[in-house]
Design a protein around this motif. Sequence first.
Motif, PDB file in Angstrom:
ATOM      1  N   VAL A 155       0.819  -1.224   0.000  1.00  0.00           N
ATOM      2  CA  VAL A 155       0.000   0.000   0.000  1.00  0.00           C
ATOM      3  C   VAL A 155       0.848   1.267   0.000  1.00  0.00           C
ATOM      4  N   LEU A 156       2.166   1.139  -0.114  1.00  0.00           N
ATOM      5  CA  LEU A 156       3.029   2.316  -0.026  1.00  0.00           C
ATOM      6  C   LEU A 156       2.905   3.230  -1.230  1.00  0.00           C
ATOM      7  N   ARG A 157       2.665   2.695  -2.396  1.00  0.00           N
ATOM      8  CA  ARG A 157       2.678   3.499  -3.619  1.00  0.00           C
ATOM      9  C   ARG A 157       1.281   3.780  -4.147  1.00  0.00           C
ATOM     10  N   ASN A 158       0.305   3.776  -3.237  1.00  0.00           N
ATOM     11  CA  ASN A 158      -1.059   4.139  -3.619  1.00  0.00           C
ATOM     12  C   ASN A 158      -1.716   4.823  -2.428  1.00  0.00           C
ATOM     13  N   ASP A 159      -2.924   5.306  -2.630  1.00  0.00           N
ATOM     14  CA  ASP A 159      -3.662   6.016  -1.576  1.00  0.00           C
ATOM     15  C   ASP A 159      -4.890   5.236  -1.125  1.00  0.00           C
ATOM     16  N   LEU A 160      -4.884   3.924  -1.288  1.00  0.00           N
ATOM     17  CA  LEU A 160      -6.032   3.134  -0.876  1.00  0.00           C
ATOM     18  C   LEU A 160      -6.258   3.266   0.629  1.00  0.00           C
ATOM     19  N   THR A 161      -7.534   3.263   1.016  1.00  0.00           N
ATOM     20  CA  THR A 161      -7.877   3.350   2.433  1.00  0.00           C
ATOM     21  C   THR A 161      -7.523   2.036   3.127  1.00  0.00           C
ATOM     22  N   VAL A 162      -6.921   2.139   4.309  1.00  0.00           N
ATOM     23  CA  VAL A 162      -6.454   0.972   5.056  1.00  0.00           C
ATOM     24  C   VAL A 162      -7.209   0.886   6.371  1.00  0.00           C
ATOM     25  N   LEU A 163      -7.633  -0.324   6.747  1.00  0.00           N
ATOM     26  CA  LEU A 163      -8.256  -0.572   8.049  1.00  0.00           C
ATOM     27  C   LEU A 163      -7.348  -1.526   8.822  1.00  0.00           C
ATOM     28  N   ILE A 164      -6.806  -1.042   9.951  1.00  0.00           N
ATOM     29  CA  ILE A 164      -5.893  -1.831  10.769  1.00  0.00           C
ATOM     30  C   ILE A 164      -6.671  -2.427  11.934  1.00  0.00           C
ATOM     31  N   LEU A 165      -6.610  -3.739  12.069  1.00  0.00           N
ATOM     32  CA  LEU A 165      -7.358  -4.459  13.100  1.00  0.00           C
ATOM     33  C   LEU A 165      -6.381  -5.115  14.066  1.00  0.00           C
ATOM     34  N   GLY A 166      -6.745  -5.168  15.320  1.00  0.00           N
ATOM     35  CA  GLY A 166      -5.878  -5.828  16.292  1.00  0.00           C
ATOM     36  C   GLY A 166      -6.223  -5.419  17.702  1.00  0.00           C
ATOM     37  N   GLU A 167      -5.792  -6.243  18.654  1.00  0.00           N
ATOM     38  CA  GLU A 167      -6.048  -5.960  20.051  1.00  0.00           C
ATOM     39  C   GLU A 167      -5.336  -4.682  20.492  1.00  0.00           C
ATOM     40  N   SER A 168      -5.758  -4.135  21.610  1.00  0.00           N
ATOM     41  CA  SER A 168      -5.084  -2.968  22.172  1.00  0.00           C
ATOM     42  C   SER A 168      -3.630  -3.316  22.480  1.00  0.00           C
ATOM     43  N   GLY A 169      -2.742  -2.387  22.140  1.00  0.00           N
ATOM     44  CA  GLY A 169      -1.337  -2.585  22.454  1.00  0.00           C
ATOM     45  C   GLY A 169      -0.535  -3.318  21.410  1.00  0.00           C
ATOM     46  N   THR A 170      -1.140  -3.661  20.271  1.00  0.00           N
ATOM     47  CA  THR A 170      -0.401  -4.406  19.250  1.00  0.00           C
ATOM     48  C   THR A 170       0.374  -3.508  18.299  1.00  0.00           C
ATOM     49  N   GLY A 171       0.140  -2.191  18.348  1.00  0.00           N
ATOM     50  CA  GLY A 171       0.929  -1.281  17.520  1.00  0.00           C
ATOM     51  C   GLY A 171       0.226  -0.782  16.284  1.00  0.00           C
ATOM     52  N   LYS A 172      -1.091  -0.563  16.368  1.00  0.00           N
ATOM     53  CA  LYS A 172      -1.838  -0.135  15.185  1.00  0.00           C
ATOM     54  C   LYS A 172      -1.388   1.234  14.703  1.00  0.00           C
ATOM     55  N   GLU A 173      -1.146   2.155  15.642  1.00  0.00           N
ATOM     56  CA  GLU A 173      -0.694   3.485  15.220  1.00  0.00           C
ATOM     57  C   GLU A 173       0.706   3.429  14.618  1.00  0.00           C
ATOM     58  N   LEU A 174       1.553   2.524  15.111  1.00  0.00           N
ATOM     59  CA  LEU A 174       2.888   2.374  14.534  1.00  0.00           C
ATOM     60  C   LEU A 174       2.811   1.911  13.078  1.00  0.00           C
ATOM     61  N   VAL A 175       1.875   1.012  12.787  1.00  0.00           N
ATOM     62  CA  VAL A 175       1.692   0.565  11.400  1.00  0.00           C
ATOM     63  C   VAL A 175       1.230   1.731  10.539  1.00  0.00           C
ATOM     64  N   ALA A 176       0.291   2.511  11.058  1.00  0.00           N
ATOM     65  CA  ALA A 176      -0.187   3.682  10.308  1.00  0.00           C
ATOM     66  C   ALA A 176       0.964   4.660  10.051  1.00  0.00           C
ATOM     67  N   GLU A 177       1.804   4.892  11.061  1.00  0.00           N
ATOM     68  CA  GLU A 177       2.947   5.791  10.884  1.00  0.00           C
ATOM     69  C   GLU A 177       3.931   5.240   9.858  1.00  0.00           C
ATOM     70  N   ALA A 178       4.128   3.915   9.875  1.00  0.00           N
ATOM     71  CA  ALA A 178       5.053   3.309   8.909  1.00  0.00           C
ATOM     72  C   ALA A 178       4.535   3.497   7.485  1.00  0.00           C
ATOM     73  N   ILE A 179       3.234   3.286   7.279  1.00  0.00           N
ATOM     74  CA  ILE A 179       2.657   3.484   5.946  1.00  0.00           C
ATOM     75  C   ILE A 179       2.839   4.931   5.503  1.00  0.00           C
TER      76      ILE A 179
END
Length: 482
Positions: A155-179
């Motif tokens: 998803v790095l070279r496009n603007d598609l909407t991403v939905l990150i799923l996971g338990e609390s504390g798994t690093g969802k915001e970190l994944v969003a920041e990485a993207i």
Amino acid sequence: MSAPVLLVEDDISIAVVITTALEDEGLQVVRCDTIAERDRLLNCEHYSALITDVVLKDGDGIETLPAVKDRQPDIPVIVVSAQNTLDTAVRASDTGAFEYFPKPFDLDELIRAVTAAIAASEPEIHPAEGEEHTELPLVGRSNPMQAVYRMITRVLRNDLTVLILGESGTGKELVAEAIHKLGQRSQGPFVAVNTAAIPADLIESELFGHEKGAFTGAFARHIGKFEQARGGTLFLDEIGDMPMQAQTRLLRALQSGSILRVGGREEVPIDARIIAATNKDLAPLIEEGRFREDLYYRLNVVPIMLPPLRERGEDIDALARHFLAKASREGLPRRALTDDAAALLRAQPWRGNVRELRNFIYRLALLAREDLIDRASVQSMLAEEIPTPAPSLGSPTPPFSGASDLETALARWLAANAPEPGQIYAKAIAAFERPLLTHMLDTTGGNQLRAARMLGINRNTLRKRLDELDIDPERFAARTRS
């Protein structure tokens, strides 16, 4: 018959397995084990695809891929590597690799990728000049994390909407920041908003902004998060807790590609990538009428599921070392773990996932008596931990008595005090922390352990806040005895 596939692999057993599998599919394979031989072969013959390892005898298979493109610009490249980090996956993507497989890989998936690569006619994607990926936020080489890395690179070279799923504390915001940091909008802002933390009557103003005079207290135009994220990424965290009215407006914005400020008449185009996240299973919420099904489909274009830490236990050592090093850079003593201490960490359930592990490692770095942390030190600190119930995606937050009354009181306080933007969180915490803590102590008869458990915080944290607020827990215990 198509041109042969060129395989660059210095592990003879892996090379034989790949060659045999591809030949069984009717493909011709030419094999070598060095970059020099690869380049010689590319100069002599055209190949339908290139499969390359990363660490080779005479260099880095990814770093030298530009030389491959100079010789055969249209050749699709598939990277396989035991260096299975996010950095490797991103580097492979940045150099135009068709696919990346961490070792050990699924042979059937590799065959499908090679077949698809040969048939593909899409242009290759080249990295932005000078891009580097040194301080990446995600740590781990387990198979579940490899799946996450591969989804991120797609998803790095496009603007598609991403939905990150996971338990609390798994690093969802970190994944969003990485993207965001690794993607094509990295030069723009990254705006994160916790939709669960904003009162229902303020969320539309926070997201979409408002015009002067739109409502009582709107003394000036306010630019919302959508406009603040112009040219960058808007991260909507805890989307499963968004009020229904705000969901409707969000859906309209995503459908139309524009927003309307509260009290405004002029449509403002959206120029931000949207990434949403939730620790809840949205399907039951949809069935209960608490989440819009059409909004779910708008957000769930590319889902990324983050594994809980209990499913990636082999990453705990790397995470612990990472957090110890990070703590040292932030001014805490430089520490290391003995093998026995690391083994004890791996044996823990870590119900709070990576966030809980991080906080525990920071406490170790601060409070350990020796620079080399042994098993006894870890065991001693674990004994002080407050047990928490095991979370699961979609499980409701443990009910808090009087939560609806508390929300009502908070909404009334906001309406009465109208703190300025940028001061709402600090002033609300200052106003509500003392009555919340005293209520918990009153409920538990001054038992700090029980109060901390109900609040979901560490007992030492509670003690510190009570001291800072000059709250004496003994008076609540005395009240219970009398």
